[in-house]
Design a protein around this motif. Structure first.
Motif, PDB file in Angstrom:
ATOM      1  N   GLY A 141      55.654  17.417  84.383  1.00 57.15           N
ATOM      2  CA  GLY A 141      56.307  17.630  83.100  1.00 57.15           C
ATOM      3  C   GLY A 141      57.564  16.791  83.023  1.00 57.15           C
ATOM      4  O   GLY A 141      58.161  16.433  84.025  1.00 57.15           O
TER       5      GLY A 141
ATOM      6  N   LYS B  75      63.937  16.046  71.776  1.00 53.68           N
ATOM      7  CA  LYS B  75      63.933  17.402  71.226  1.00 53.68           C
ATOM      8  C   LYS B  75      63.962  17.364  69.695  1.00 53.68           C
ATOM      9  O   LYS B  75      63.238  18.115  69.032  1.00 53.68           O
ATOM     10  CB  LYS B  75      65.122  18.197  71.764  1.00 53.68           C
ATOM     11  CG  LYS B  75      64.980  18.568  73.226  1.00 53.68           C
ATOM     12  CD  LYS B  75      66.175  19.359  73.709  1.00 53.68           C
ATOM     13  CE  LYS B  75      66.030  19.711  75.184  1.00 53.68           C
ATOM     14  NZ  LYS B  75      67.163  20.493  75.682  1.00 53.68           N
TER      15      LYS B  75
ATOM     16  N   LEU C 238      60.553  16.344  68.500  1.00 58.42           N
ATOM     17  CA  LEU C 238      59.598  17.446  68.609  1.00 58.42           C
ATOM     18  C   LEU C 238      59.775  18.452  67.471  1.00 58.42           C
ATOM     19  O   LEU C 238      58.808  19.018  66.971  1.00 58.42           O
ATOM     20  CB  LEU C 238      59.725  18.129  69.970  1.00 58.42           C
ATOM     21  CG  LEU C 238      59.199  17.323  71.159  1.00 58.42           C
ATOM     22  CD1 LEU C 238      59.636  17.972  72.470  1.00 58.42           C
ATOM     23  CD2 LEU C 238      57.695  17.207  71.110  1.00 58.42           C
TER      24      LEU C 238
ATOM     25  N   ARG D 144      56.271  20.402  66.148  1.00 60.87           N
ATOM     26  CA  ARG D 144      55.723  20.974  67.387  1.00 60.87           C
ATOM     27  C   ARG D 144      56.412  22.303  67.718  1.00 60.87           C
ATOM     28  O   ARG D 144      55.780  23.209  68.235  1.00 60.87           O
ATOM     29  CB  ARG D 144      55.916  20.007  68.563  1.00 60.87           C
ATOM     30  CG  ARG D 144      55.179  18.721  68.438  1.00 60.87           C
ATOM     31  CD  ARG D 144      53.777  18.879  68.871  1.00 60.87           C
ATOM     32  NE  ARG D 144      53.074  17.604  68.736  1.00 60.87           N
ATOM     33  CZ  ARG D 144      51.863  17.412  69.150  1.00 60.87           C
ATOM     34  NH1 ARG D 144      51.212  18.384  69.723  1.00 60.87           N
ATOM     35  NH2 ARG D 144      51.283  16.256  68.975  1.00 60.87           N
TER      36      ARG D 144
ATOM     37  N   ILE E 206      62.158  24.842  72.625  1.00 61.01           N
ATOM     38  CA  ILE E 206      61.560  23.794  73.468  1.00 61.01           C
ATOM     39  C   ILE E 206      61.793  24.146  74.933  1.00 61.01           C
ATOM     40  O   ILE E 206      62.921  24.403  75.347  1.00 61.01           O
ATOM     41  CB  ILE E 206      62.175  22.420  73.137  1.00 61.01           C
ATOM     42  CG1 ILE E 206      61.909  22.082  71.671  1.00 61.01           C
ATOM     43  CG2 ILE E 206      61.606  21.338  74.051  1.00 61.01           C
ATOM     44  CD1 ILE E 206      62.590  20.829  71.200  1.00 61.01           C
TER      45      ILE E 206
ATOM     46  N   VAL F 112      58.314  19.379  79.315  1.00 61.83           N
ATOM     47  CA  VAL F 112      57.257  19.211  78.330  1.00 61.83           C
ATOM     48  C   VAL F 112      56.351  18.089  78.836  1.00 61.83           C
ATOM     49  O   VAL F 112      56.820  17.146  79.473  1.00 61.83           O
ATOM     50  CB  VAL F 112      57.860  18.839  76.953  1.00 61.83           C
ATOM     51  CG1 VAL F 112      56.791  18.634  75.914  1.00 61.83           C
ATOM     52  CG2 VAL F 112      58.823  19.896  76.491  1.00 61.83           C
TER      53      VAL F 112
END
Length: 157
Positions: A57, A65, A68, A73, A80, A84
């Motif tokens: 990850g 961030k 995303l 997402r 978050i 990831v």
């Protein structure tokens, strides 16, 4: 098959016998005899097998961030997780890239339309680049003549 025949005929022209050519150049369908290998010893039970290559990850940066969140997402930056997957970040970046490309296309088309509208308005007022250039050059000529007249007046004094 024609390839093999041509190799055989070229070999006979070079003085090679047919046996030498066919043994050195196997046909496509012939397989090598399988060599039986000894089975490898079983792995010890104490150590668990580890994958040799694994993409771990990734810790997203502040910009990642934001991307995303912008792509939908996650609802907010607080949701978050610390790590990831790279695939998720890459997919979000690609989505932003596509959105930015669409935005630039729309801006280009909008700017073209604005230029067409402004050009038609200028044509309605009988303005053109040629006329503007001629006016500018006429002003420059007048300024040069004034400077020459001022310089001539200073010399006579």
């Amino acid at each position: 098959m024609n390839f093999i025949r041509s190799r055989l005929s070229i070999g006979s022209l070079l003085g090679q016998t047919r046996r030498q050519v066919t043994e050195s150049h196997r046909g496509m369908c012939n397989k090598l005899p399988d060599a039986k290998s000894e089975p490898s010893p079983p792995a010890p039970q104490a150590q668990a097998p580890r994958p040799l290559f694994r993409i771990p990850g990734q810790r997203p940066s502040d910009m990642d961030k934001k991307i995303l969140v912008w792509t939908g997402r996650f609802k907010s930056i607080d949701q978050i997780p610390e790590t990831v997957s790279f695939e998720m970040i890459d997919a979000a970046r690609n989505k932003i890239r596509v959105k930015a490309a669409y935005l630039m296309m729309a801006a280009t088309i909008g700017a073209c339309l604005v230029m067409v509208i402004l050009g038609k308005r200028a044509a309605g007022r009988h303005e053109s680049l040629t006329a503007q250039n001629m006016e500018k050059k006429a002003r420059w000529r007048e300024e040069v003549q004034r400077e020459k007249a001022a310089a001539l007046a200073e010399k006579t004094q």
